[in-house]
Design an enzyme around this catalytic site. Structure first.
Site, PDB file in Angstrom:
ATOM      1  N   HIS A 274      50.255  54.035  25.047  1.00  0.00           N
ATOM      2  CA  HIS A 274      49.756  52.869  25.782  1.00  0.00           C
ATOM      3  C   HIS A 274      48.253  52.664  25.533  1.00  0.00           C
ATOM      4  O   HIS A 274      47.828  51.589  25.090  1.00  0.00           O
ATOM      5  CB  HIS A 274      50.036  53.069  27.282  1.00  0.00           C
ATOM      6  CG  HIS A 274      49.578  51.927  28.137  1.00  0.00           C
ATOM      7  ND1 HIS A 274      50.438  50.966  28.607  1.00  0.00           N
ATOM      8  CD2 HIS A 274      48.354  51.585  28.610  1.00  0.00           C
ATOM      9  CE1 HIS A 274      49.758  50.084  29.322  1.00  0.00           C
ATOM     10  NE2 HIS A 274      48.491  50.445  29.350  1.00  0.00           N
ATOM     11  N   GLU A 275      47.476  53.690  25.797  1.00  0.00           N
ATOM     12  CA  GLU A 275      46.020  53.550  25.622  1.00  0.00           C
ATOM     13  C   GLU A 275      45.687  53.359  24.144  1.00  0.00           C
ATOM     14  O   GLU A 275      44.712  52.673  23.806  1.00  0.00           O
ATOM     15  CB  GLU A 275      45.279  54.756  26.210  1.00  0.00           C
ATOM     16  CG  GLU A 275      45.503  55.002  27.710  1.00  0.00           C
ATOM     17  CD  GLU A 275      45.258  53.786  28.601  1.00  0.00           C
ATOM     18  OE1 GLU A 275      44.408  52.942  28.257  1.00  0.00           O
ATOM     19  OE2 GLU A 275      45.948  53.678  29.643  1.00  0.00           O
ATOM     20  N   HIS A 278      45.696  49.745  23.469  1.00  0.00           N
ATOM     21  CA  HIS A 278      44.420  49.149  23.906  1.00  0.00           C
ATOM     22  C   HIS A 278      43.318  49.495  22.896  1.00  0.00           C
ATOM     23  O   HIS A 278      42.493  48.655  22.538  1.00  0.00           O
ATOM     24  CB  HIS A 278      44.005  49.719  25.273  1.00  0.00           C
ATOM     25  CG  HIS A 278      44.747  49.148  26.445  1.00  0.00           C
ATOM     26  ND1 HIS A 278      44.796  47.802  26.712  1.00  0.00           N
ATOM     27  CD2 HIS A 278      45.452  49.752  27.447  1.00  0.00           C
ATOM     28  CE1 HIS A 278      45.507  47.591  27.833  1.00  0.00           C
ATOM     29  NE2 HIS A 278      45.919  48.770  28.290  1.00  0.00           N
ATOM     30  N   GLU A 304      46.633  43.915  27.704  1.00  0.00           N
ATOM     31  CA  GLU A 304      47.799  44.682  28.154  1.00  0.00           C
ATOM     32  C   GLU A 304      49.000  44.447  27.231  1.00  0.00           C
ATOM     33  O   GLU A 304      49.845  45.327  27.078  1.00  0.00           O
ATOM     34  CB  GLU A 304      48.130  44.311  29.607  1.00  0.00           C
ATOM     35  CG  GLU A 304      49.162  45.192  30.293  1.00  0.00           C
ATOM     36  CD  GLU A 304      48.678  46.628  30.557  1.00  0.00           C
ATOM     37  OE1 GLU A 304      47.505  46.949  30.300  1.00  0.00           O
ATOM     38  OE2 GLU A 304      49.511  47.431  31.023  1.00  0.00           O
TER      39      GLU A 304
HETATM   40 ZN    ZN Z   1      47.019  49.104  30.078  1.00  0.00          ZN
END
Ligand code: ZN
Length: 513
Positions: A274-275, A278, A304
């Site tokens: 997830h990160e 980003h 996101e």
């Molecule tokens: Zn996030």
């Protein structure tokens, strides 16, 4: 055509401001990773001081004078220079600088400082109240933050409801009228789907995910996936923090964090992916535009979308695990030797209503957001009494997820957002989920062999596509314009709903029910 280069004094001014903000970000990152606990109070002052300097620079008469050379300071529209028109990127740049400047200018600095102080205080009270499961002790601070956020909305101005002013800060162009039908569509399809899944005869046992997994090896595996995704460790780091996050000081220095628990394999694994999503966005911004809006991410929803695309569309897919599962199995031979890939795939996609948003699966996650969206809107508009919040929360949890928290810490106190004054932030999580699938479907359409590439561990094909289509543009286009450029249409929940119905229909054999 006139171009950017001619506005250099203005760009230098912005660059100085960005450097101050980046320095404040380094301090915040350090606060969450390495700072000793005793440094908290001094650090809050240091960050507030830097933010105050950046704000004063932005709204100063010097900046205004420089802006006034290029813009009409009443309307924000670019002035024609000797009959010449601006090129597209200069036009976007001026539009976005005006957006930042005019918003900052509307807020009196006395108010900015009062809000910052009250929120920092409220956050500390919230943290204590959460451990004590005592909503009442947080209530006075919540009331204070709410009244300040209402005041902020008045300063900023809005059309329709005051909540729109707050939404627009995180997702430019987003309004209640736009979001309401979106959430209604999600509710109409997701709530019945959840009921069918709960009635399905397919039972997925996930206990093996919570056996003991060596923490150093978990981290090593997370790092390996990040490298495969194209996260550049020459221009980035991976560290530990209580809550995983990503921050960027420059496209050449992006930091992601994760957390690692011995008895929770998914936590480190999926937070790394997830990160990482980003992080790729931040590393993919054009460094030549650093300091200007064209070097910044366009919105929280789009940001996101990048993390959720990697975490869910890729990281919870069969294609991804076809390559990575044998490696994971070899890393944790003892724990996973009897678990085949299909079992693993089922378990990481298991649907189960939970009390905690950050632990929610792909389907129920949006129901958690819907509940928060409805509640915070009523709070800002004064339609809900803050005192009744735990009851309102339970009522909606029962309706959407069929479960009710017995402790405030598992309910209304679980998220930090409201104590920080971040009203209007939650909807961007759902926007991210929807954009993620819309973008990924487009990538599959344009690169038909993309899943074979992923199944061979070749994730760079996708990374390059995202970089080319989304990352490098910064705030050149509005979120809606970007979605249209990439996928041909505005935000549309259909691709997400079809993806969810297909995925879980198969997993839970709903066609056989
Ligand atoms: Zn996030």
């Amino acid at each position: 055509m006139k171009s950017l280069k001619t506005v250099e004094p203005l760009l230098n001014r912005l660059l100085d401001i960005q450097r101050i903000n980046s320095a404040a970000s380094v301090l915040s990152w350090d606060q969450e990773t390495y700072m000793p606990a005793g440094g908290g109070t001094a650090r809050a002052e240091q960050i507030a001081t830097l933010q105050g300097i950046a704000h004063r620079h932005l709204v100063s008469s010097d900046t205004e004078r420089l802006l006034g050379t290029w813009l009409d300071l009443q309307t924000g529209l670019p002035l024609e220079q000797d009959g010449e028109l601006w090129d597209e990127s200069s036009h976007s740049l001026l539009r976005e600088v005006w957006r930042d400047y005019s918003r900052a200018k509307k807020l009196p600095s006395e108010f900015v400082m009062r809000l910052s102080r009250e929120c920092s205080l409220a956050q500390q009270v919230w943290a204590e109240a959460r451990t004590q499961n005592n909503f009442k002790s947080f209530l006075p601070n919540l009331r204070m933050v709410l009244s300040l956020k209402r005041e902020e909305a008045q300063y900023l101005g809005f059309e329709g409801t005051s909540y729109n002013a707050l939404l627009d800060v995180y997702e430019p162009g987003s309004t209640v009228d736009g979001l309401r039908p979106l959430f209604a569509q999600l509710k109409a399809r997701l709530v019945p789907l959840l009921k069918r899944i709960q009635q399905s005869s397919v039972q997925i046992d996930d206990t093996f995910l919570y056996h003991a997994y060596d923490q150093a090896r978990q981290l090593e595996f997370g790092r390996l996936v990040l490298i495969a995704m194209g996260y550049d460790f020459e221009k980035g780091r991976l560290d530990l923090s209580a809550h995983p996050f990503t921050t960027s000081f420059h496209p050449t220095d992006v930091r992601v964090t994760t957390r690692v628990y011995e008895h929770d394999l998914p936590s480190c694994l999926f937070s790394c992916i997830h990160e990482g999503g980003h992080g790729l966005y931040d590393q993919g911004l054009d460094p030549t535009h650093y300091g200007t809006p064209l070097g910044e991410a366009v919105s929280l929803g789009i940001h996101e979308s990048q993390s959720r695309l990697w975490e869910n569309c890729v990281g919870r897919s069969r294609a991804f695990w076809r390559f990575f599962y044998p490696i994971l199995q070899a890393t944790f031979h003892h724990q996973l030797r009897a678990v085949d890939m299909e079992q693993f795939y089922a378990v990481i996609n298991r649907v189960k209503p939970s009390l905690i948003r950050v632990e929610a699966d792909e389907l129920t996650y949006n129901l958690h957001i819907m509940l928060r969206f409805e509640i915070e809107q009523d709070l800002i508009e004064g339609k809900a009494n803050p005192e009744e919040l735990p009851d309102i929360w339970s009522h909606k949890m029962k309706e959407y997820l069929g479960i009710v928290p017995s402790l405030d810490g598992d309910g209304v106190l679980q998220d930090v957002h409201w104590s920080m004054g971040a009203f209007g932030y939650f909807p961007t999580y759902t926007l991210g989920n929807l954009y993620a699938v819309q973008f990924y479907e487009q990538a599959k359409h344009e690169i038909p062999h993309i899943e074979e590439e992923i199944a061979a561990g070749q994730l760079m094909v996708l990374r390059r596509w995202l970089g080319h289509k989304i990352h490098r543009w910064g705030r050149m286009f509005t979120p809606d314009h970007l979605a249209q450029r990439v996928t041909g249409v505005s935000l549309n929940p259909e691709p997400f709903l079809r993806y969810i119905e297909r995925k879980y229909g198969e997993l839970y054999q709903l066609d056989k029910a």
